[in-house]
Scaffold this active site. Structure first.
Site, PDB file in Angstrom:
ATOM      1  CB  SER A  40      -0.853   0.003   1.270  1.00 17.35           C
ATOM      2  OG  SER A  40      -1.422   1.281   1.484  1.00 17.35           O
ATOM      3  CE1 TYR A 100      -3.948  -2.363   5.622  1.00 12.80           C
ATOM      4  CE2 TYR A 100      -3.783   0.000   5.212  1.00 12.80           C
ATOM      5  CZ  TYR A 100      -3.938  -1.300   4.741  1.00 12.80           C
ATOM      6  OH  TYR A 100      -4.085  -1.532   3.397  1.00 12.80           O
TER       7      TYR A 100
HETATM    8  N1  LIG Z   1      -8.788  -0.361  -0.492  1.00 13.14           N
HETATM    9  C1  LIG Z   1      -7.664   0.315  -0.324  1.00 13.14           C
HETATM   10  O1  LIG Z   1      -7.659   1.549  -0.213  1.00 13.14           O
HETATM   11  C2  LIG Z   1      -6.356  -0.422  -0.301  1.00 13.14           C
HETATM   12  C3  LIG Z   1      -5.194   0.294  -0.554  1.00 13.14           C
HETATM   13  C4  LIG Z   1      -3.981  -0.360  -0.528  1.00 13.14           C
HETATM   14  C5  LIG Z   1      -3.922  -1.710  -0.263  1.00 13.14           C
HETATM   15  N2  LIG Z   1      -5.068  -2.397  -0.009  1.00 13.14           N
HETATM   16  C6  LIG Z   1      -4.969  -3.833   0.283  1.00 13.14           C
HETATM   17  O2  LIG Z   1      -5.647  -4.551  -0.731  1.00 13.14           O
HETATM   18  C7  LIG Z   1      -6.090  -5.796  -0.226  1.00 13.14           C
HETATM   19  C8  LIG Z   1      -7.539  -6.013  -0.616  1.00 13.14           C
HETATM   20  O3  LIG Z   1      -8.328  -5.035   0.010  1.00 13.14           O
HETATM   21  P1  LIG Z   1      -9.649  -4.427  -0.647  1.00 13.14           P
HETATM   22  O4  LIG Z   1      -9.476  -2.981  -0.704  1.00 13.14           O
HETATM   23  O5  LIG Z   1     -10.022  -5.143  -1.874  1.00 13.14           O
HETATM   24  O6  LIG Z   1     -10.687  -4.724   0.535  1.00 13.14           O
HETATM   25  P2  LIG Z   1     -12.021  -5.592   0.591  1.00 13.14           P
HETATM   26  O7  LIG Z   1     -12.958  -5.200  -0.485  1.00 13.14           O
HETATM   27  O8  LIG Z   1     -12.468  -5.494   1.998  1.00 13.14           O
HETATM   28  O9  LIG Z   1     -11.526  -7.075   0.284  1.00 13.14           O
HETATM   29  C9  LIG Z   1     -10.802  -7.824   1.224  1.00 13.14           C
HETATM   30  C10 LIG Z   1     -10.818  -9.287   0.792  1.00 13.14           C
HETATM   31  O10 LIG Z   1     -10.083 -10.026   1.781  1.00 13.14           O
HETATM   32  C11 LIG Z   1     -10.887 -11.066   2.292  1.00 13.14           C
HETATM   33  N3  LIG Z   1     -10.652 -11.272   3.716  1.00 13.14           N
HETATM   34  C12 LIG Z   1     -10.763 -10.349   4.698  1.00 13.14           C
HETATM   35  N4  LIG Z   1     -10.513 -10.917   5.890  1.00 13.14           N
HETATM   36  C13 LIG Z   1     -10.237 -12.222   5.647  1.00 13.14           C
HETATM   37  C14 LIG Z   1      -9.902 -13.314   6.476  1.00 13.14           C
HETATM   38  N5  LIG Z   1      -9.788 -13.191   7.803  1.00 13.14           N
HETATM   39  N6  LIG Z   1      -9.681 -14.512   5.897  1.00 13.14           N
HETATM   40  C15 LIG Z   1      -9.800 -14.660   4.557  1.00 13.14           C
HETATM   41  N7  LIG Z   1     -10.094 -13.660   3.713  1.00 13.14           N
HETATM   42  C16 LIG Z   1     -10.318 -12.451   4.265  1.00 13.14           C
HETATM   43  C17 LIG Z   1     -12.330 -10.610   2.058  1.00 13.14           C
HETATM   44  O11 LIG Z   1     -13.163 -11.733   1.885  1.00 13.14           O
HETATM   45  P3  LIG Z   1     -14.229 -12.223   2.999  1.00 13.14           P
HETATM   46  O12 LIG Z   1     -14.829 -11.016   3.623  1.00 13.14           O
HETATM   47  O13 LIG Z   1     -15.167 -13.072   2.193  1.00 13.14           O
HETATM   48  O14 LIG Z   1     -13.419 -13.027   3.937  1.00 13.14           O
HETATM   49  C18 LIG Z   1     -12.221  -9.849   0.748  1.00 13.14           C
HETATM   50  O15 LIG Z   1     -12.352 -10.721  -0.339  1.00 13.14           O
HETATM   51  C19 LIG Z   1      -5.831  -5.762   1.280  1.00 13.14           C
HETATM   52  O16 LIG Z   1      -4.641  -6.473   1.556  1.00 13.14           O
HETATM   53  C20 LIG Z   1      -5.650  -4.278   1.562  1.00 13.14           C
HETATM   54  O17 LIG Z   1      -4.837  -4.053   2.678  1.00 13.14           O
HETATM   55  C21 LIG Z   1      -6.288  -1.792  -0.029  1.00 13.14           C
END
Ligand SMILES: NC(=O)c1ccc[n+]([C@@H]2O[C@H](COP(=O)([O-])OP(=O)(O)OC[C@H]3O[C@@H](n4cnc5c(N)ncnc54)[C@H](OP(=O)(O)O)[C@@H]3O)[C@@H](O)[C@H]2O)c1
Length: 270
Positions: A152, A165
């Site tokens: 990130s 985080y």
């Molecule tokens: N959104 C941002 O601004 C951003 C920026 C930089 C990096 N990121 C990173 O990108 C990645 C994806 O995030 P996103 O933005 O796409 O968020 P998101 O829409 O909340 O997706 C998160 C995914 O991770 C899964 N997950 C969460 N907790 C879990 C657990 N305990 N066990 C297994 N699976 C789990 C969720 O599936 P279930 O709920 O079905 O378990 C979901 O498919 C993360 O690593 C996040 O830190 C996000």
């Protein structure tokens, strides 16, 4: 937008036609899995939400005629990681995208420590274990392998109001940068994708009110295209703009800016 044929051909030639995406039920993981399915990759997709996973799997088969294996599990639990690795051990997976993760925000003194520990289990420990498993499997393959880690823009300095985080993503970024050099001689490519704010399920779970943000679909293609080409990618114009505009500041200055940014994202908590 679709992946170009040239990119798909390169990826299939180098890594075969099986990919794994953790956290494929929403946001960035869902967009990455969808683009890979559209390009004809067979997939292992994971998440805790069984209904979403199963319907995505059916959609991939119906729309793109690819095989996809949904594996339900909470990857913050070691037993679930163990069983995911066991269930996929017979497959020759060439592209592994370790995307599942979540954020927290607000004052650390007020935080729920179990939730913060759970974040480290998912964002760091599970990624460490899965990377170890897959790089050992990939090094014995005749073709190349690729592991994509979700870093990130918060990984590049301390982040007041999201300290744990930010630290979890600094761990991922540093781990990936080290591995990228170490694993190159084994034919394993590591990519750290470090997005800025993305509209997904992330903000709600992290209790952040993010302003301007990218869409998962905006960054999925750049991330997939960068596999085997780069070791760190800042996907999307907004990410590049935010990271490059901080680049000339000393580290303490970047921390102050992040404090302001995260202060804005968490203003509603006061
Ligand atoms: N959104 C941002 O601004 C951003 C920026 C930089 C990096 N990121 C990173 O990108 C990645 C994806 O995030 P996103 O933005 O796409 O968020 P998101 O829409 O909340 O997706 C998160 C995914 O991770 C899964 N997950 C969460 N907790 C879990 C657990 N305990 N066990 C297994 N699976 C789990 C969720 O599936 P279930 O709920 O079905 O378990 C979901 O498919 C993360 O690593 C996040 O830190 C996000």
């Amino acid at each position: 937008m679709k992946l170009k044929n040239k990119t798909v051909d390169r990826l299939k030639k180098d890594y075969g036609n099986w990919a794994l995406v953790t956290g494929a039920t929403s946001g960035i993981g869902k967009a990455l899995a969808t683009k890979l399915a559209e390009a004809g990759f067979n997939l292992v997709i994971t998440g805790r939400r069984e209904t979403q996973l199963n319907s995505l799997s059916t959609e991939f088969f119906d729309q793109y005629n690819v095989e996809s294996i949904p594996i339900v599990g909470d990857l913050s639990r070691k037993e679930a990681v163990d069983s995911l690795l066991e269930e996929t051990n017979h497959l020759s997976i060439g592209i592994v995208i370790l995307n599942a993760g979540f954020g927290t925000s607000g004052k650390f003194v007020n935080s729920d420590i179990q939730n913060e520990l759970n974040l480290v289990d998912l964002n760091c420990k599970a990624v460490l274990q899965m990377s170890h498993h897959f790089c050992n499997k990939m090094k014995d393959e005749t073709r190349k392998g690729a592991i994509v880690l979700l870093s990130s823009m918060v990984a590049f300095q301390g982040v007041p109001n999201a300290a744990n985080y930010g630290a979890s993503k600094a761990y991922i970024q540093s781990f990936g940068e080290g591995l990228a050099r170490e694993l190159k001689p084994f034919g394993i490519d590591i990519l750290c994708a470090a997005p800025g704010p993305v509209k997904s399920g992330f903000a709600d779970r992290a209790n952040m009110n993010m302003g301007m943000s990218l869409l998962p679909e905006d960054i999925a293609i750049p991330i997939i295209k960068a596999i085997g080409k780069k070791s760190t990618l800042l996907p999307g114009f907004l990410t590049k703009f935010l990271v490059y505009s901080l680049r000339l500041l000393p580290r303490w200055g970047k921390i102050r800016v992040m404090e302001k940014v995260m202060g804005g994202f968490t203003k509603h908590q006061k």
